[in-house]
Enzyme design. Structure first.
Site, PDB file in Angstrom:
ATOM      1  N   SER A 151      10.123   7.633 -22.833  1.00 49.78           N
ATOM      2  CA  SER A 151       9.081   7.430 -23.826  1.00 49.78           C
ATOM      3  C   SER A 151       8.167   8.637 -23.899  1.00 49.78           C
ATOM      4  CB  SER A 151       8.268   6.201 -23.427  1.00 49.78           C
ATOM      5  OG  SER A 151       7.065   6.141 -24.145  1.00 49.78           O
TER       6      SER A 151
ATOM      7  N   TYR B  74       3.340   0.828 -16.825  1.00 50.78           N
ATOM      8  CA  TYR B  74       4.525   0.952 -17.686  1.00 50.78           C
ATOM      9  C   TYR B  74       4.979   2.408 -17.754  1.00 50.78           C
ATOM     10  CZ  TYR B  74       7.208   1.740 -21.921  1.00 50.78           C
ATOM     11  OH  TYR B  74       8.159   2.191 -22.809  1.00 50.78           O
TER      12      TYR B  74
ATOM     13  N   LYS C 231       8.533   4.711 -16.427  1.00 51.04           N
ATOM     14  CA  LYS C 231       9.351   5.686 -17.171  1.00 51.04           C
ATOM     15  C   LYS C 231       9.395   7.009 -16.422  1.00 51.04           C
ATOM     16  CE  LYS C 231      10.496   3.021 -20.563  1.00 51.04           C
ATOM     17  NZ  LYS C 231      11.845   2.426 -20.516  1.00 51.04           N
TER      18      LYS C 231
HETATM   19  P1  NAD Z   1      12.533  -4.872 -26.493  1.00 52.57           P
HETATM   20  O1  NAD Z   1      11.646  -5.649 -25.587  1.00 52.57           O
HETATM   21  O2  NAD Z   1      12.720  -5.357 -27.876  1.00 52.57           O
HETATM   22  O3  NAD Z   1      13.983  -4.713 -25.821  1.00 52.57           O
HETATM   23  C1  NAD Z   1      14.165  -4.658 -24.433  1.00 52.57           C
HETATM   24  C2  NAD Z   1      15.202  -5.724 -24.068  1.00 52.57           C
HETATM   25  O4  NAD Z   1      15.464  -5.700 -22.673  1.00 52.57           O
HETATM   26  C3  NAD Z   1      14.752  -7.142 -24.424  1.00 52.57           C
HETATM   27  O5  NAD Z   1      15.738  -7.751 -25.221  1.00 52.57           O
HETATM   28  C4  NAD Z   1      14.617  -7.830 -23.071  1.00 52.57           C
HETATM   29  O6  NAD Z   1      14.933  -9.194 -23.151  1.00 52.57           O
HETATM   30  C5  NAD Z   1      15.593  -7.045 -22.221  1.00 52.57           C
HETATM   31  N1  NAD Z   1      15.289  -7.022 -20.778  1.00 52.57           N
HETATM   32  C6  NAD Z   1      14.117  -6.715 -20.171  1.00 52.57           C
HETATM   33  N2  NAD Z   1      14.246  -6.769 -18.845  1.00 52.57           N
HETATM   34  C7  NAD Z   1      15.536  -7.128 -18.592  1.00 52.57           C
HETATM   35  C8  NAD Z   1      16.276  -7.351 -17.403  1.00 52.57           C
HETATM   36  N3  NAD Z   1      15.721  -7.240 -16.190  1.00 52.57           N
HETATM   37  N4  NAD Z   1      17.573  -7.709 -17.507  1.00 52.57           N
HETATM   38  C9  NAD Z   1      18.152  -7.837 -18.721  1.00 52.57           C
HETATM   39  N5  NAD Z   1      17.505  -7.636 -19.876  1.00 52.57           N
HETATM   40  C10 NAD Z   1      16.208  -7.287 -19.806  1.00 52.57           C
HETATM   41  O7  NAD Z   1      12.003  -3.371 -26.483  1.00 52.57           O
HETATM   42  P2  NAD Z   1      12.441  -2.114 -27.374  1.00 52.57           P
HETATM   43  O8  NAD Z   1      11.287  -1.724 -28.210  1.00 52.57           O
HETATM   44  O9  NAD Z   1      13.746  -2.347 -28.007  1.00 52.57           O
HETATM   45  O10 NAD Z   1      12.558  -1.014 -26.230  1.00 52.57           O
HETATM   46  C11 NAD Z   1      13.795  -0.665 -25.628  1.00 52.57           C
HETATM   47  C12 NAD Z   1      13.548   0.370 -24.565  1.00 52.57           C
HETATM   48  O11 NAD Z   1      12.916   1.512 -25.156  1.00 52.57           O
HETATM   49  C13 NAD Z   1      12.609  -0.079 -23.446  1.00 52.57           C
HETATM   50  O12 NAD Z   1      13.067   0.476 -22.228  1.00 52.57           O
HETATM   51  C14 NAD Z   1      11.286   0.521 -23.835  1.00 52.57           C
HETATM   52  O13 NAD Z   1      10.455   0.740 -22.725  1.00 52.57           O
HETATM   53  C15 NAD Z   1      11.720   1.833 -24.468  1.00 52.57           C
HETATM   54  N6  NAD Z   1      10.741   2.393 -25.413  1.00 52.57           N
HETATM   55  C16 NAD Z   1      10.270   1.620 -26.436  1.00 52.57           C
HETATM   56  C17 NAD Z   1       9.314   2.140 -27.304  1.00 52.57           C
HETATM   57  C18 NAD Z   1       8.737   1.305 -28.420  1.00 52.57           C
HETATM   58  O14 NAD Z   1       7.659   1.657 -28.912  1.00 52.57           O
HETATM   59  N7  NAD Z   1       9.396   0.235 -28.872  1.00 52.57           N
HETATM   60  C19 NAD Z   1       8.856   3.450 -27.147  1.00 52.57           C
HETATM   61  C20 NAD Z   1       9.370   4.212 -26.107  1.00 52.57           C
HETATM   62  C21 NAD Z   1      10.322   3.663 -25.244  1.00 52.57           C
HETATM   63  N1  UFG Z   2      -3.506   0.859 -33.223  1.00 52.19           N
HETATM   64  C1  UFG Z   2      -4.559   0.241 -33.888  1.00 52.19           C
HETATM   65  N2  UFG Z   2      -4.593  -1.112 -33.942  1.00 52.19           N
HETATM   66  C2  UFG Z   2      -3.632  -1.902 -33.372  1.00 52.19           C
HETATM   67  C3  UFG Z   2      -2.556  -1.266 -32.696  1.00 52.19           C
HETATM   68  C4  UFG Z   2      -2.537   0.116 -32.644  1.00 52.19           C
HETATM   69  O1  UFG Z   2      -5.445   0.919 -34.405  1.00 52.19           O
HETATM   70  O2  UFG Z   2      -3.726  -3.126 -33.447  1.00 52.19           O
HETATM   71  C5  UFG Z   2      -3.450   2.331 -33.204  1.00 52.19           C
HETATM   72  C6  UFG Z   2      -3.483   2.913 -31.798  1.00 52.19           C
HETATM   73  O3  UFG Z   2      -4.804   3.111 -31.383  1.00 52.19           O
HETATM   74  C7  UFG Z   2      -2.702   4.212 -31.991  1.00 52.19           C
HETATM   75  C8  UFG Z   2      -1.680   3.863 -33.080  1.00 52.19           C
HETATM   76  O4  UFG Z   2      -2.203   2.714 -33.740  1.00 52.19           O
HETATM   77  O5  UFG Z   2      -3.548   5.227 -32.480  1.00 52.19           O
HETATM   78  C9  UFG Z   2      -0.296   3.534 -32.526  1.00 52.19           C
HETATM   79  O6  UFG Z   2      -0.427   2.527 -31.528  1.00 52.19           O
HETATM   80  P1  UFG Z   2       0.836   1.753 -30.922  1.00 52.19           P
HETATM   81  O7  UFG Z   2       0.323   0.753 -29.942  1.00 52.19           O
HETATM   82  O8  UFG Z   2       1.696   1.263 -32.013  1.00 52.19           O
HETATM   83  O9  UFG Z   2       1.645   2.917 -30.203  1.00 52.19           O
HETATM   84  P2  UFG Z   2       1.213   3.886 -29.012  1.00 52.19           P
HETATM   85  O10 UFG Z   2       1.410   5.266 -29.510  1.00 52.19           O
HETATM   86  O11 UFG Z   2      -0.082   3.538 -28.447  1.00 52.19           O
HETATM   87  O12 UFG Z   2       2.287   3.526 -27.894  1.00 52.19           O
HETATM   88  C10 UFG Z   2       3.654   3.282 -28.226  1.00 52.19           C
HETATM   89  C11 UFG Z   2       4.243   2.308 -27.224  1.00 52.19           C
HETATM   90  C12 UFG Z   2       4.295   2.931 -25.885  1.00 52.19           C
HETATM   91  C13 UFG Z   2       5.061   4.190 -25.969  1.00 52.19           C
HETATM   92  C14 UFG Z   2       4.425   5.117 -26.975  1.00 52.19           C
HETATM   93  C15 UFG Z   2       5.212   6.362 -27.116  1.00 52.19           C
HETATM   94  O13 UFG Z   2       3.463   1.144 -27.135  1.00 52.19           O
HETATM   95  O14 UFG Z   2       4.981   2.086 -24.992  1.00 52.19           O
HETATM   96  O15 UFG Z   2       4.369   4.471 -28.226  1.00 52.19           O
HETATM   97  O16 UFG Z   2       6.536   6.080 -27.366  1.00 52.19           O
HETATM   98  F1  UFG Z   2       5.068   4.779 -24.765  1.00 52.19           F
END
Ligand code: NAD
Ligand code: UFG
Length: 349
Positions: free
Chosen positions: A129, A153, A157
């Site tokens: 991330s 969290y 990572k």
């Molecule tokens: P998500 O929660 O939709 O998907 C993650 C999936 O993993 C879920 O379906 C959950 O049920 C499953 N899971 C969690 N723990 C498990 C376990 N112990 N065994 C089996 N299954 C398990 O999240 P996402 O947004 O699709 O994110 C996928 C990956 O990308 C995650 O590792 C997350 O940290 C990473 N990531 C997400 C974002 C974002 O903003 N969505 C940004 C950066 C990184």
């Molecule tokens: N924000 C608001 N109101 C809300 C939610 C978010 O103003 O209700 C703003 C935040 O302050 C930020 C922007 O919208 O400026 C984006 O916020 P997000 O929570 O959507 O995303 P972040 O960049 O804070 O973090 C996300 C994931 C993290 C990940 C990161 C980088 O939550 O897990 O992107 O990938 F690590």
């Protein structure tokens, strides 16, 4: 024979979109997911969209920390590579429940790596991330920037990236892609799969979407005094289908003999403010999003966006979609599934 890929967390948001692109690309896919933060309806939808290729998907409801069950899957199937999405990802929850996050994300991944090693499967694509850049001193973020963690969290990572680097240093037979995602948003253009977070959404676009369908009264904007053009935070939003395609590019790169443990940003290189994003969503949906202006959210950075040069050059991958498409597809999914996979239309209420 088609490549066989294990996808952990494949029922989730990014996982489901990636599984679909894999199926459409002719891969055989096995998904393991404990459905902690997802629904198996996403699996059925992916099979539907994939048409004839839908039958190349097998799903196991399973926790990664159930090592004997994981062993069984590897005993019965020889995988060419693993894409590892499974993990918990809510920043605020991780601050309140750090052990839950360390247990799930670290132990789950360590077991996966152990089982892969004992079965001779040493190709991994891992979900890292942009959170590992912390509050970057400058932008765009390049892969060489110093790394930090602002919460448990993010620490998972960071630790997992380091574990992968150590593993590769111990055995150069491993080939590992650490993909640092920026802010994934949007949904598949079919409107059949999308993000469906449990509880009150933490992230911007899922929250905006719930305001648009009437599930939340207003969006709270966290911070209006950042040094940006309109005072709100700036992020690099990337269409989830582009992100999914980035995984296919990373898989292809794994067959390059020069690959070791590599790290790539997956973003667009464009910074967008919260207010710009809300305006784009209002335009795409025709819905007015009521706003409440509030102070900064703890731990949030001011401006984060990616340098995309390395991924473009080495993965031959570049995001295609802009915020208009992201918002259009987000709204298409939201309007068709206002309560996500549990929408009454889907027969779940
Ligand atoms: P998500 O929660 O939709 O998907 C993650 C999936 O993993 C879920 O379906 C959950 O049920 C499953 N899971 C969690 N723990 C498990 C376990 N112990 N065994 C089996 N299954 C398990 O999240 P996402 O947004 O699709 O994110 C996928 C990956 O990308 C995650 O590792 C997350 O940290 C990473 N990531 C997400 C974002 C974002 O903003 N969505 C940004 C950066 C990184
Ligand atoms: N924000 C608001 N109101 C809300 C939610 C978010 O103003 O209700 C703003 C935040 O302050 C930020 C922007 O919208 O400026 C984006 O916020 P997000 O929570 O959507 O995303 P972040 O960049 O804070 O973090 C996300 C994931 C993290 C990940 C990161 C980088 O939550 O897990 O992107 O990938 F690590």
């Amino acid at each position: 024979m088609a490549n066989k890929i294990l996808v952990t967390g494949g029922a989730g948001y990014i996982g489901s979109h990636t599984v679909l692109q894999l199926l459409l690309g002719g891969y055989q896919v096995v998904v393991v997911d404990n459905l902690d933060n997802s629904s198996d309806v996403s699996i059925k939808r992916v099979q539907e969209i994939a048409g004839n290729n839908g039958s190349n998907l097998v799903f196991h409801k399973m926790d990664l920390r159930d090592k004997p069950a994981l062993e069984k899957i590897f005993d019965s199937t020889k995988f060419d590579a693993v894409i590892h999405f499974a993990g918990l990802k809510a920043v605020g929850e991780s601050v309140k429940k750090p052990l839950l996050y360390f247990n799930n994300n670290l132990i789950g991944t360590i077991y996966l790596l152990e089982v892969m090693a004992s079965h001779g499967c040493k190709k991994l694509v891992f979900s890292s991330s942009a959170t590992v850049y912390g509050w970057p001193k400058e932008v765009p973020c390049t892969e060489e920037f110093p790394l930090s963690a602002a919460n448990p969290y993010g620490r998972t990572k960071l630790f997992l990236e380091e574990i992968c680097r150590d593993l590769y240093n111990s055995d150069s037979g491993w080939k590992i892609m650490l993909l640092r995602y920026f802010n994934p948003v949007g949904a598949h253009p079919s409107g059949k799969i999308g993000e469906d977070p449990r509880g009150i959404p933490n992230n911007l676009m899922p929250f905006v979407q719930q305001v648009a369908v009437g599930r939340q009264p207003a969006l709270t904007i966290y911070g209006t005094d950042y040094v940006t053009k309109d005072g709100t935070g700036v992020r690099d939003y990337i269409h989830v289908v582009d992100l999914a395609d980035g995984h296919i590019a990373a898989l292809n790169k794994l067959s390059d003999p020069s690959v070791g443990c590599e790290v790539y940003n997956l973003g667009t290189g464009e910074g967008t403010s919260v207010l710009n994003m809300v305006a784009a969503f209002e335009k795409a949906s025709g819905k007015k999003i009521p706003l409440v202006f509030a102070g900064r959210r703890g731990g949030d950075a001011e401006i984060v966006y990616a340098s995309t040069a390395k991924a473009e050059k080495e993965l031959k991958w570049k995001a295609k979609y802009g915020i208009e498409e992201m918002c259009k597809d987000q709204w298409n999914w939201a309007s068709k599934n206002p309560y996500g996979y549990e929408s009454p239309e889907n027969g779940h209420h």
